[in-house]
Design a protein around this motif. Structure first.
Motif, PDB file in Angstrom:
ATOM      1  N   ILE A 190       9.082  14.030  11.550  1.00 19.56           N
ATOM      2  CA  ILE A 190       8.117  13.351  10.682  1.00 19.56           C
ATOM      3  C   ILE A 190       8.604  11.939  10.371  1.00 19.56           C
ATOM      4  O   ILE A 190       7.857  10.965  10.490  1.00 19.56           O
ATOM      5  CB  ILE A 190       7.881  14.164   9.398  1.00 19.56           C
ATOM      6  CG1 ILE A 190       7.106  15.446   9.735  1.00 19.56           C
ATOM      7  CG2 ILE A 190       7.147  13.344   8.352  1.00 19.56           C
ATOM      8  CD1 ILE A 190       7.026  16.445   8.603  1.00 19.56           C
ATOM      9  N   ILE A 191       9.858  11.806  10.005  1.00 18.79           N
ATOM     10  CA  ILE A 191      10.415  10.487   9.680  1.00 18.79           C
ATOM     11  C   ILE A 191      10.418   9.585  10.910  1.00 18.79           C
ATOM     12  O   ILE A 191      10.064   8.406  10.829  1.00 18.79           O
ATOM     13  CB  ILE A 191      11.817  10.629   9.066  1.00 18.79           C
ATOM     14  CG1 ILE A 191      11.706  11.297   7.689  1.00 18.79           C
ATOM     15  CG2 ILE A 191      12.513   9.277   8.969  1.00 18.79           C
ATOM     16  CD1 ILE A 191      13.020  11.705   7.075  1.00 18.79           C
ATOM     17  N   ILE A 215      10.541   4.349   3.103  1.00 24.02           N
ATOM     18  CA  ILE A 215      10.168   5.760   3.009  1.00 24.02           C
ATOM     19  C   ILE A 215      10.938   6.327   1.833  1.00 24.02           C
ATOM     20  O   ILE A 215      12.175   6.274   1.817  1.00 24.02           O
ATOM     21  CB  ILE A 215      10.526   6.548   4.284  1.00 24.02           C
ATOM     22  CG1 ILE A 215       9.755   6.015   5.497  1.00 24.02           C
ATOM     23  CG2 ILE A 215      10.229   8.038   4.099  1.00 24.02           C
ATOM     24  CD1 ILE A 215      10.149   6.663   6.816  1.00 24.02           C
ATOM     25  N   HIS A 216      10.225   6.815   0.844  1.00 25.36           N
ATOM     26  CA  HIS A 216      10.854   7.456  -0.306  1.00 25.36           C
ATOM     27  C   HIS A 216      10.738   8.967  -0.122  1.00 25.36           C
ATOM     28  O   HIS A 216       9.660   9.461   0.205  1.00 25.36           O
ATOM     29  CB  HIS A 216      10.170   7.064  -1.610  1.00 25.36           C
ATOM     30  CG  HIS A 216      10.227   5.605  -1.902  1.00 25.36           C
ATOM     31  ND1 HIS A 216       9.378   4.992  -2.776  1.00 25.36           N
ATOM     32  CD2 HIS A 216      11.039   4.618  -1.434  1.00 25.36           C
ATOM     33  CE1 HIS A 216       9.655   3.712  -2.843  1.00 25.36           C
ATOM     34  NE2 HIS A 216      10.653   3.457  -2.029  1.00 25.36           N
ATOM     35  N   ILE A 238       3.471  -1.307   3.857  1.00 24.47           N
ATOM     36  CA  ILE A 238       3.290   0.118   3.578  1.00 24.47           C
ATOM     37  C   ILE A 238       4.572   0.710   3.017  1.00 24.47           C
ATOM     38  O   ILE A 238       5.661   0.447   3.516  1.00 24.47           O
ATOM     39  CB  ILE A 238       2.926   0.892   4.870  1.00 24.47           C
ATOM     40  CG1 ILE A 238       1.698   0.295   5.553  1.00 24.47           C
ATOM     41  CG2 ILE A 238       2.759   2.377   4.605  1.00 24.47           C
ATOM     42  CD1 ILE A 238       0.416   0.458   4.804  1.00 24.47           C
ATOM     43  N   ILE A 239       4.429   1.525   1.975  1.00 24.22           N
ATOM     44  CA  ILE A 239       5.514   2.374   1.470  1.00 24.22           C
ATOM     45  C   ILE A 239       4.999   3.803   1.519  1.00 24.22           C
ATOM     46  O   ILE A 239       3.902   4.087   1.037  1.00 24.22           O
ATOM     47  CB  ILE A 239       5.913   2.000   0.033  1.00 24.22           C
ATOM     48  CG1 ILE A 239       6.526   0.602  -0.004  1.00 24.22           C
ATOM     49  CG2 ILE A 239       6.891   3.031  -0.536  1.00 24.22           C
ATOM     50  CD1 ILE A 239       6.847   0.106  -1.396  1.00 24.22           C
ATOM     51  N   ILE A 240       5.778   4.696   2.111  1.00 22.27           N
ATOM     52  CA  ILE A 240       5.377   6.098   2.199  1.00 22.27           C
ATOM     53  C   ILE A 240       6.355   6.938   1.404  1.00 22.27           C
ATOM     54  O   ILE A 240       7.570   6.788   1.535  1.00 22.27           O
ATOM     55  CB  ILE A 240       5.329   6.569   3.662  1.00 22.27           C
ATOM     56  CG1 ILE A 240       4.261   5.775   4.412  1.00 22.27           C
ATOM     57  CG2 ILE A 240       5.057   8.074   3.747  1.00 22.27           C
ATOM     58  CD1 ILE A 240       4.108   6.127   5.854  1.00 22.27           C
ATOM     59  N   SER A 241       5.806   7.814   0.572  1.00 20.69           N
ATOM     60  CA  SER A 241       6.614   8.757  -0.194  1.00 20.69           C
ATOM     61  C   SER A 241       6.373  10.157   0.346  1.00 20.69           C
ATOM     62  O   SER A 241       5.225  10.578   0.491  1.00 20.69           O
ATOM     63  CB  SER A 241       6.248   8.714  -1.679  1.00 20.69           C
ATOM     64  OG  SER A 241       6.535   7.452  -2.217  1.00 20.69           O
ATOM     65  N   PHE A 267       0.862  -1.174   0.000  1.00 20.72           N
ATOM     66  CA  PHE A 267       0.000   0.000   0.000  1.00 20.72           C
ATOM     67  C   PHE A 267       0.903   1.229   0.000  1.00 20.72           C
ATOM     68  O   PHE A 267       1.757   1.377   0.869  1.00 20.72           O
ATOM     69  CB  PHE A 267      -0.892  -0.027   1.249  1.00 20.72           C
ATOM     70  CG  PHE A 267      -2.035   0.921   1.196  1.00 20.72           C
ATOM     71  CD1 PHE A 267      -3.225   0.550   0.601  1.00 20.72           C
ATOM     72  CD2 PHE A 267      -1.923   2.183   1.742  1.00 20.72           C
ATOM     73  CE1 PHE A 267      -4.299   1.422   0.560  1.00 20.72           C
ATOM     74  CE2 PHE A 267      -2.985   3.057   1.704  1.00 20.72           C
ATOM     75  CZ  PHE A 267      -4.177   2.686   1.108  1.00 20.72           C
ATOM     76  N   ARG A 268       0.742   2.091  -0.990  1.00 15.58           N
ATOM     77  CA  ARG A 268       1.607   3.272  -1.121  1.00 15.58           C
ATOM     78  C   ARG A 268       0.840   4.519  -0.702  1.00 15.58           C
ATOM     79  O   ARG A 268      -0.275   4.758  -1.143  1.00 15.58           O
ATOM     80  CB  ARG A 268       2.087   3.421  -2.553  1.00 15.58           C
ATOM     81  CG  ARG A 268       3.034   4.590  -2.758  1.00 15.58           C
ATOM     82  CD  ARG A 268       3.543   4.656  -4.188  1.00 15.58           C
ATOM     83  NE  ARG A 268       4.266   3.454  -4.547  1.00 15.58           N
ATOM     84  CZ  ARG A 268       5.581   3.282  -4.359  1.00 15.58           C
ATOM     85  NH1 ARG A 268       6.303   4.225  -3.810  1.00 15.58           N
ATOM     86  NH2 ARG A 268       6.164   2.161  -4.737  1.00 15.58           N
ATOM     87  N   ILE A 269       1.482   5.306   0.151  1.00 14.72           N
ATOM     88  CA  ILE A 269       0.902   6.558   0.634  1.00 14.72           C
ATOM     89  C   ILE A 269       1.864   7.681   0.268  1.00 14.72           C
ATOM     90  O   ILE A 269       3.064   7.591   0.524  1.00 14.72           O
ATOM     91  CB  ILE A 269       0.702   6.513   2.160  1.00 14.72           C
ATOM     92  CG1 ILE A 269      -0.268   5.389   2.512  1.00 14.72           C
ATOM     93  CG2 ILE A 269       0.215   7.853   2.693  1.00 14.72           C
ATOM     94  CD1 ILE A 269      -0.334   5.069   3.985  1.00 14.72           C
ATOM     95  N   VAL A 270       1.330   8.732  -0.328  1.00 16.04           N
ATOM     96  CA  VAL A 270       2.141   9.898  -0.681  1.00 16.04           C
ATOM     97  C   VAL A 270       1.716  11.053   0.219  1.00 16.04           C
ATOM     98  O   VAL A 270       0.542  11.432   0.245  1.00 16.04           O
ATOM     99  CB  VAL A 270       1.973  10.303  -2.161  1.00 16.04           C
ATOM    100  CG1 VAL A 270       2.791  11.541  -2.473  1.00 16.04           C
ATOM    101  CG2 VAL A 270       2.370   9.145  -3.071  1.00 16.04           C
TER     102      VAL A 270
END
Length: 99
Positions: A76-77, A89-90, A58-61, A6-9
């Motif tokens: 935040i990170i 985290i991208h 989860i992948i967060i950009s 699941f990708r979240i930007v």
């Protein structure tokens, strides 16, 4: 890692120190006031990921503007790193910030 994480930007801010015509961010560069994501919103998002997406990778950009210009980017990170099923985290950056 699951095949389809699941990708979240998260759009962290609306300003950048460059105005690159080839930038992937949709920056209007108008006279808008500078806006930055609030750490309370990040905590809210993190809480909901843990509650509702606990069984999904989860992948967060992090994008912007320029996310590394945010003074609390480290906070935040750190908050995002509390997500147990976080796989990456991208950070979409021009690498000139200094948060």
């Amino acid at each position: 890692m699951s095949i389809n994480p699941f990708r979240i930007v998260l759009k962290c801010n609306n300003y950048c120190n460059y105005k690159c015509e080839y930038c992937i961010n949709d920056m209007p560069y108008s006279n808008e006031p500078k806006k930055t994501i609030d750490i309370r919103l990040v905590k809210f998002i993190t809480y909901n990921i843990k509650k509702y997406l606990f069984d999904q990778d989860i992948i967060i950009s992090l994008s912007g503007g320029e996310p590394t210009l945010i003074s609390n980017i480290c906070d935040i990170i750190k908050e995002l790193l509390t997500i147990p099923n976080l796989r990456a985290i991208h950070i979409m950056s021009n690498c000139t910030g200094g948060g």
